[in-house]
Design an enzyme around this catalytic site. Structure first.
Site, PDB file in Angstrom:
ATOM      1  N   TYR A 159       4.497 -46.787  15.492  1.00 16.73           N
ATOM      2  CA  TYR A 159       4.793 -46.536  16.910  1.00 16.73           C
ATOM      3  C   TYR A 159       4.968 -47.846  17.684  1.00 16.73           C
ATOM      4  O   TYR A 159       5.556 -47.874  18.752  1.00 16.73           O
ATOM      5  CB  TYR A 159       3.685 -45.701  17.568  1.00 16.73           C
ATOM      6  CG  TYR A 159       3.548 -44.285  17.042  1.00 16.73           C
ATOM      7  CD1 TYR A 159       4.494 -43.744  16.179  1.00 16.73           C
ATOM      8  CD2 TYR A 159       2.485 -43.481  17.423  1.00 16.73           C
ATOM      9  CE1 TYR A 159       4.373 -42.455  15.697  1.00 16.73           C
ATOM     10  CE2 TYR A 159       2.354 -42.182  16.954  1.00 16.73           C
ATOM     11  CZ  TYR A 159       3.305 -41.676  16.080  1.00 16.73           C
ATOM     12  OH  TYR A 159       3.173 -40.397  15.617  1.00 16.73           O
ATOM     13  N   LYS A 208      -1.040 -43.437   2.304  1.00 14.73           N
ATOM     14  CA  LYS A 208       0.053 -43.024   1.408  1.00 14.73           C
ATOM     15  C   LYS A 208       0.317 -44.198   0.468  1.00 14.73           C
ATOM     16  O   LYS A 208       1.417 -44.770   0.439  1.00 14.73           O
ATOM     17  CB  LYS A 208       1.280 -42.657   2.270  1.00 14.73           C
ATOM     18  CG  LYS A 208       2.437 -42.055   1.525  1.00 14.73           C
ATOM     19  CD  LYS A 208       2.223 -40.619   1.103  1.00 14.73           C
ATOM     20  CE  LYS A 208       3.410 -40.102   0.317  1.00 14.73           C
ATOM     21  NZ  LYS A 208       3.133 -38.874  -0.440  1.00 14.73           N
ATOM     22  N   ASP A 240      -0.548 -36.441   2.427  1.00 15.61           N
ATOM     23  CA  ASP A 240       0.010 -35.101   2.188  1.00 15.61           C
ATOM     24  C   ASP A 240      -1.079 -34.167   1.647  1.00 15.61           C
ATOM     25  O   ASP A 240      -1.178 -32.998   2.036  1.00 15.61           O
ATOM     26  CB  ASP A 240       1.238 -35.149   1.264  1.00 15.61           C
ATOM     27  CG  ASP A 240       1.113 -36.155   0.140  1.00 15.61           C
ATOM     28  OD1 ASP A 240       0.145 -36.938   0.138  1.00 15.61           O
ATOM     29  OD2 ASP A 240       1.972 -36.153  -0.759  1.00 15.61           O
ATOM     30  N   ASP A 264      -2.108 -39.145  14.218  1.00 20.16           N
ATOM     31  CA  ASP A 264      -1.466 -38.338  15.256  1.00 20.16           C
ATOM     32  C   ASP A 264      -1.209 -36.926  14.711  1.00 20.16           C
ATOM     33  O   ASP A 264      -1.560 -35.910  15.323  1.00 20.16           O
ATOM     34  CB  ASP A 264      -0.137 -39.022  15.637  1.00 20.16           C
ATOM     35  CG  ASP A 264       0.511 -38.411  16.857  1.00 20.16           C
ATOM     36  OD1 ASP A 264      -0.115 -37.543  17.496  1.00 20.16           O
ATOM     37  OD2 ASP A 264       1.652 -38.791  17.169  1.00 20.16           O
ATOM     38  N   ASP A 268      -3.678 -33.247  15.263  1.00 21.56           N
ATOM     39  CA  ASP A 268      -3.129 -32.011  15.846  1.00 21.56           C
ATOM     40  C   ASP A 268      -3.376 -30.829  14.911  1.00 21.56           C
ATOM     41  O   ASP A 268      -3.715 -29.732  15.347  1.00 21.56           O
ATOM     42  CB  ASP A 268      -1.620 -32.152  16.107  1.00 21.56           C
ATOM     43  CG  ASP A 268      -1.347 -32.751  17.482  1.00 21.56           C
ATOM     44  OD1 ASP A 268      -2.303 -33.230  18.118  1.00 21.56           O
ATOM     45  OD2 ASP A 268      -0.185 -32.733  17.913  1.00 21.56           O
TER      46      ASP A 268
END
Ligand code: NAD
Length: 380
Positions: A159, A208, A240, A264, A268
């Protein structure tokens, strides 16, 4: 002085025990509605426990673009930096989506987090027993309990890397750069370990590392740190797999530490499995200076202005500010208990209604008033 006394009726001058200046960013969409309820609850807590809270209004997001042409003008940012704590509703909405990247509402939030140097975002995801039926997961999964915290790196990663859109050989392309330094990973890693030390001493580092170099470095640093925190059990999980495990068996997690974008998305997901995105608070903190306290949801333009949003995530964010920012755990406990008692009484905003006959639907402002009334009647 930019002072807003939300409701003169219930704001009383009392003997001052603590005097705090809170920067208040109402923002866009449902932001003003939910923040107003949280401020009324704060006013009540101040009145009951003899504190004095002064509120400094700050424009950020779409509201600031409309007024100042910028999502966070420096003068508005300065008010936050000079405060004791920042309470935020949410920013963003369709109206500003077509603006160029630099003047989009989200840029205000990214600038605020970066300038406040709040590199750590903590989001508890806990199932409220009263709302277990609202969880989309099967009772066989929720019965095992959900009580985890996601510690997310907040000021680095993709980001904050370079973003570019260009044309090459007649074809449009876009790229986003993801970068982490060892120091950035280490400081968030330490908070992950220290959070686990205060809980059940299990830390899951999510990355990852089978694909990304940033993740390989992440894993390396986490394992180096593990030697200093021998009382914490460190595990690794690919992002994942973590997304799957959060719905298959969330009870396995105590503390998850991860980088900005993974955090992020996973936070959620974690919020949804607990019932409603409207219930979850968060804190963003750095090594010093004020913290930023906000519900995890966005500005919910689909329900804005209807007085039906759930204000509890913002009320609980205000409680986090009292607990972690102002060292007022007695007041934070009282607010959290009032919320729990109101849920026990069956009161629900639309997002957390179930088909139980004991559920009573209330508006955003009614929920705020119920919390205040309960806070008052609970006070010994
Ligand atoms: P959202 O969180 O605003 O809404 C997702 C869904 O959850 C919607 O159906 C909404 O009605 C519901 N919801 C959210 N909060 C609720 C509450 N308190 N009570 C009841 N229902 C609630 O996410 P979105 O729709 O993806 O984004 C809307 C806008 O918010 C976008 O402009 C986005 O950029 C912005 N956003 C801002 C923040 C922030 O300010 N921190 C975070 C995420 C999204």
């Amino acid at each position: 002085m930019y002072t807003t006394l939300i409701n003169d009726d219930i704001y009383h001058e009392r003997d001052v025990i603590m005097n705090k200046n809170i920067a208040v960013i109402r923002g866009d969409g449902i932001g003003p509605e939910i923040v107003n309820q949280a401020l009324l609850v704060l006013n009540e807590a101040a009145a009951l426990y003899g504190h004095s809270f002064t509120y400094t209004d700050v424009d950020m997001g779409g509201a600031a673009i409309d007024k100042w042409g910028s999502p966070l003008p420096d003068a508005e940012l300065q008010k936050c930096l000079e405060s004791d704590g920042v309470l935020l509703g949410a920013v963003g909405g369709e109206k500003w989506n077509k603006l160029p990247g630099e003047i989009r509402p989200e840029k205000g939030l990214l600038k605020l987090r970066a300038k406040m140097n709040v590199f750590c975002n903590s989001r508890p995801a806990k199932i409220w027993p009263q709302l277990a039926a609202s969880s989309p997961l099967k009772p066989s999964v929720t019965q095992k309990g959900i009580d985890l915290i996601i510690v997310r790196e907040l000021t680095g990663g993709i980001y904050f890397g370079e973003h570019k859109t260009d044309i090459e050989s007649g074809e449009k392309y876009a790229e986003d750069n993801m970068r982490y330094t060892e120091k950035e990973i280490e400081r968030i890693g330490r908070i992950g370990f220290e959070t686990a030390q205060k809980r059940n001493k299990r830390l899951c580092s999510v990355e990852k590392s089978n694909v990304l170099d940033t993740s390989k470095l992440w894993k390396e640093v986490m394992h180096r740190l593990a030697a200093e925190y021998s009382d914490v059990e460190l595990s690794d999980m690919l992002v994942d797999n973590c997304a799957m495990q959060l719905v298959k068996d969330p009870s396995q997690f105590d503390v998850i530490v991860t980088e900005n974008m993974f955090g992020d998305i996973l936070s959620d997901e974690a919020s949804m499995i607990t019932g409603s995105i409207g219930m979850i608070p968060s804190s963003s903190t750095g090594s010093s200076g004020p913290g930023l306290y906000e519900p995890i949801h966005g500005s919910a333009p689909d329900i804005a202005g209807k007085d039906i949003a759930n204000p509890i995530g913002t009320v609980l964010s205000a409680a986090m500010m009292l607990r972690y920012g102002f060292d007022m755990s007695r007041e934070a406990d009282a607010i959290e208990k009032a919320v729990s008692d109101v849920l026990d009484m069956g009161y629900r905003t639309a997002d957390i209604m179930s088909d139980k006959p004991t559920d009573k639907k209330v508006s955003c402002s009614e929920m705020g008033q119920l919390i205040i009334k309960t806070l008052r009647s609970n006070k010994p």
